[in-house]
Design an enzyme around this catalytic site. Structure first.
Site, PDB file in Angstrom:
ATOM      1  N   LYS A 133       1.205  -2.377   8.970  1.00 56.31           N
ATOM      2  CA  LYS A 133       2.039  -1.484   9.100  1.00 56.31           C
ATOM      3  C   LYS A 133       3.196  -2.124   9.609  1.00 56.31           C
ATOM      4  O   LYS A 133       3.207  -2.375  11.188  1.00 56.31           O
ATOM      5  CB  LYS A 133       1.827  -0.358   9.911  1.00 56.31           C
ATOM      6  CG  LYS A 133       2.689   0.494   9.838  1.00 56.31           C
ATOM      7  CD  LYS A 133       2.412   2.029  10.612  1.00 56.31           C
ATOM      8  CE  LYS A 133       3.561   3.017  10.799  1.00 56.31           C
ATOM      9  NZ  LYS A 133       2.916   4.174  11.596  1.00 56.31           N
TER      10      LYS A 133
ATOM     11  N   LEU B  82       1.004  -1.234  -0.061  1.00 57.22           N
ATOM     12  CA  LEU B  82      -0.117  -0.081  -0.013  1.00 57.22           C
ATOM     13  C   LEU B  82       0.794   1.117   0.049  1.00 57.22           C
ATOM     14  O   LEU B  82       0.335   2.271  -0.597  1.00 57.22           O
ATOM     15  CB  LEU B  82      -1.062  -0.176   1.361  1.00 57.22           C
ATOM     16  CG  LEU B  82      -2.098  -1.170   1.431  1.00 57.22           C
ATOM     17  CD1 LEU B  82      -2.797  -0.997   2.586  1.00 57.22           C
ATOM     18  CD2 LEU B  82      -2.901  -1.209  -0.098  1.00 57.22           C
ATOM     19  N   GLY B  83       2.093   1.075   0.599  1.00 56.92           N
ATOM     20  CA  GLY B  83       3.058   2.398   0.682  1.00 56.92           C
ATOM     21  C   GLY B  83       3.952   2.366   1.573  1.00 56.92           C
ATOM     22  O   GLY B  83       4.111   1.331   2.078  1.00 56.92           O
TER      23      GLY B  83
ATOM     24  N   VAL C 221       3.632  -0.337   4.552  1.00 51.75           N
ATOM     25  CA  VAL C 221       2.352  -0.964   4.648  1.00 51.75           C
ATOM     26  C   VAL C 221       1.660  -1.627   3.738  1.00 51.75           C
ATOM     27  O   VAL C 221       1.996  -1.319   2.614  1.00 51.75           O
ATOM     28  CB  VAL C 221       1.258   0.241   4.918  1.00 51.75           C
ATOM     29  CG1 VAL C 221      -0.055  -0.133   5.306  1.00 51.75           C
ATOM     30  CG2 VAL C 221       1.741   1.461   5.906  1.00 51.75           C
TER      31      VAL C 221
ATOM     32  N   ASP D 121       0.466  15.125  12.825  1.00 47.06           N
ATOM     33  CA  ASP D 121       0.648  15.087  11.519  1.00 47.06           C
ATOM     34  C   ASP D 121      -0.509  14.901  10.546  1.00 47.06           C
ATOM     35  O   ASP D 121      -0.684  14.064   9.786  1.00 47.06           O
ATOM     36  CB  ASP D 121       1.645  13.730  11.437  1.00 47.06           C
ATOM     37  CG  ASP D 121       2.404  13.961  10.081  1.00 47.06           C
ATOM     38  OD1 ASP D 121       2.624  15.113   9.471  1.00 47.06           O
ATOM     39  OD2 ASP D 121       2.870  12.840   9.530  1.00 47.06           O
TER      40      ASP D 121
ATOM     41  N   GLY E  86       6.929   4.595   4.097  1.00 46.17           N
ATOM     42  CA  GLY E  86       7.466   5.858   4.451  1.00 46.17           C
ATOM     43  C   GLY E  86       9.009   5.706   5.096  1.00 46.17           C
ATOM     44  O   GLY E  86       9.721   4.677   4.699  1.00 46.17           O
TER      45      GLY E  86
END
Length: 320
Positions: free
Chosen positions: A79, A56-57, A64, A171, A59
């Site tokens: 995550k 999903l992505g 994730v 955030d 950082g």
């Protein structure tokens, strides 16, 4: 069929999922929306029982992925944290526990441990992706004001719940606002969040440095900035105002003519320039203009609180 093991280091593929291009105000509950499988109890969740579906992505210290529980079919966002400081992981877990059950906050199911003690947060899967993704697909075209008001209302409720439980998010931005096909918006990503009250109720002075530069309030640029509960909550309100304005315009209003501003340019614009505002020539209601202005007062004490924003006409009088 045996489950595939969730790898603690995923391939470098970002955002492979397919998400709906519809803006949040067009997402409605219909008979075609699948009913989510019930999640197993937290004590029944194990990494070996989760089947990896896709990435999903990622950082700086986390990736994730989307995963399915083999026995129940329940789908989660997993995550995988690679933060070298275990205290950071434990703080995020404690924040998520405090936020449990809060409206419009991502659901937290369990904290699991993989090989070498690596942390894996089992979270609610939001099947329409982030509002940051939505803006990128719309190529700097903002979403309609009615939809912005819905998002703002959901976010204000979420922040009110977090603040009442002694948590500052720190955030808030479109990438951390997730949507699903039921039309819900939920705040996610608590790795920068802070707990504002100690175990005996004493008010804590918490670090408010770090975060995404474009969404930081002026006071957060001070070296080693720390703040008590009120100021930390006020920092969330500033970020919410910047986020609402970005969703409406389709872009950040800070330094619009600069492609890649430096950190110093961003700091100077936020600390020394005028607060962000809806352009005079934009077709926007007085309520939207007033909401943004109430959020981005430079002095934290002058900003609206989330309790005040709950009764602001922009969210109270919105047209569903």
């Amino acid at each position: 069929m045996a489950c595939s093991v969730i790898p603690m280091m995923m391939p470098d593929e970002m955002f492979r999922r397919r998400v709906s291009a519809a803006p949040p105000h067009q997402l409605k509950m219909t008979a075609s929306v699948p009913v989510a499988a019930p999640a197993p109890a937290p004590e029944e969740l194990r990494l070996s029982d989760l089947d990896w579906i896709g990435d999903l992505g990622k950082g700086g210290f986390a990736r994730v992925c989307k995963a399915r529980h083999c026995r129940t079919g329940a789908v989660f966002a997993l995550k995988l944290s690679f933060d070298p400081d275990p205290l950071v992981v434990e703080l995020e877990a404690e924040v998520l526990r405090r936020a449990a059950g809060a409206p419009h906050v991502i659901d937290f199911h369990a904290l699991l441990r993989g090989p070498g003690g690596k942390a894996a947060f089992v979270l609610e899967y939001m099947d329409a992706g982030s509002l940051g993704d939505l803006l990128r697909r719309r190529r700097r075209v903002g979403i309609p004001e009615a939809a912005v008001a819905e998002v703002a209302a959901h976010c204000v409720v979420a922040l009110a719940q977090l603040h009442s439980r002694g948590v500052a998010h720190l955030d808030v931005k479109p990438d951390n606002l997730l949507a699903n096909t039921r039309g819900e918006i939920k705040i996610s990503d608590f790795n920068l969040s802070r707990i504002l009250y100690g175990g005996s109720g004493e008010r804590l002075q918490v670090p408010i440095t770090g975060g995404t530069l474009m969404y930081l309030s002026p006071e957060r640029f001070a070296p080693n900035a720390r703040a008590g509960p009120h100021a930390a909550m006020a920092a969330d309100v500033w970020s919410l105002g910047v986020t609402v304005l970005e969703l409406f315009l389709g872009r950040l209003s800070l330094l619009p003519g600069v492609q890649k501003p430096s950190a110093e340019e961003v700091k100077q614009a936020i600390c020394d320039g005028k607060p962000p505002s809806v352009p005079e020539d934009a077709e926007a209601s007085a309520e939207l203009r007033g909401f943004v202005a109430a959020c981005v007062q430079k002095e934290p004490a002058r900003r609206a609180t989330v309790a005040q924003l709950l009764s602001h006409p922009f969210v109270v009088r919105r047209d569903m």
